[in-house]
Design a protein around this motif. Structure first.
Motif: not given
Length: 87
Positions: A74, A78, A71
């Motif tokens: 990512v 992003t 998490t």
């Protein structure tokens, strides 16, 4: 066969890393990854723009499939892509 061993012994993963620039380079590493020194060395040798994202407590393998580590990785991807790929 001996020629191959000789070439392998002379291989330098970082020899051309400077050519990545001016494209941005992001490396994500876990603090517990035994392979972390490869990413740290690559970032040290690379030209800007570059960034090393460190995920606390993660091993190399944890970054593949453990939600607690994937998490934040990512989220960093992003952010990084948003910064460098947005028009």
């Amino acid at each position: 066969m001996l020629r191959s061993v000789d070439q392998l012994a002379q291989y330098d993963s970082y020899a051309m890393i400077r050519l990545v620039s001016p494209r941005p380079l992001l490396m994500i590493v876990g603090t517990e990854a035994e392979s972390a020194y490869f990413s740290r060395e690559a970032i040290y040798r690379a030209a800007e723009p570059k960034e090393l994202a460190v995920i606390d407590g993660a091993t190399h393998i944890d970054l593949y499939d453990r939600d607690a580590y994937v998490t934040p990785a990512v989220a960093k991807l992003t952010e990084f892509f948003g910064t460098y790929l947005s028009g």
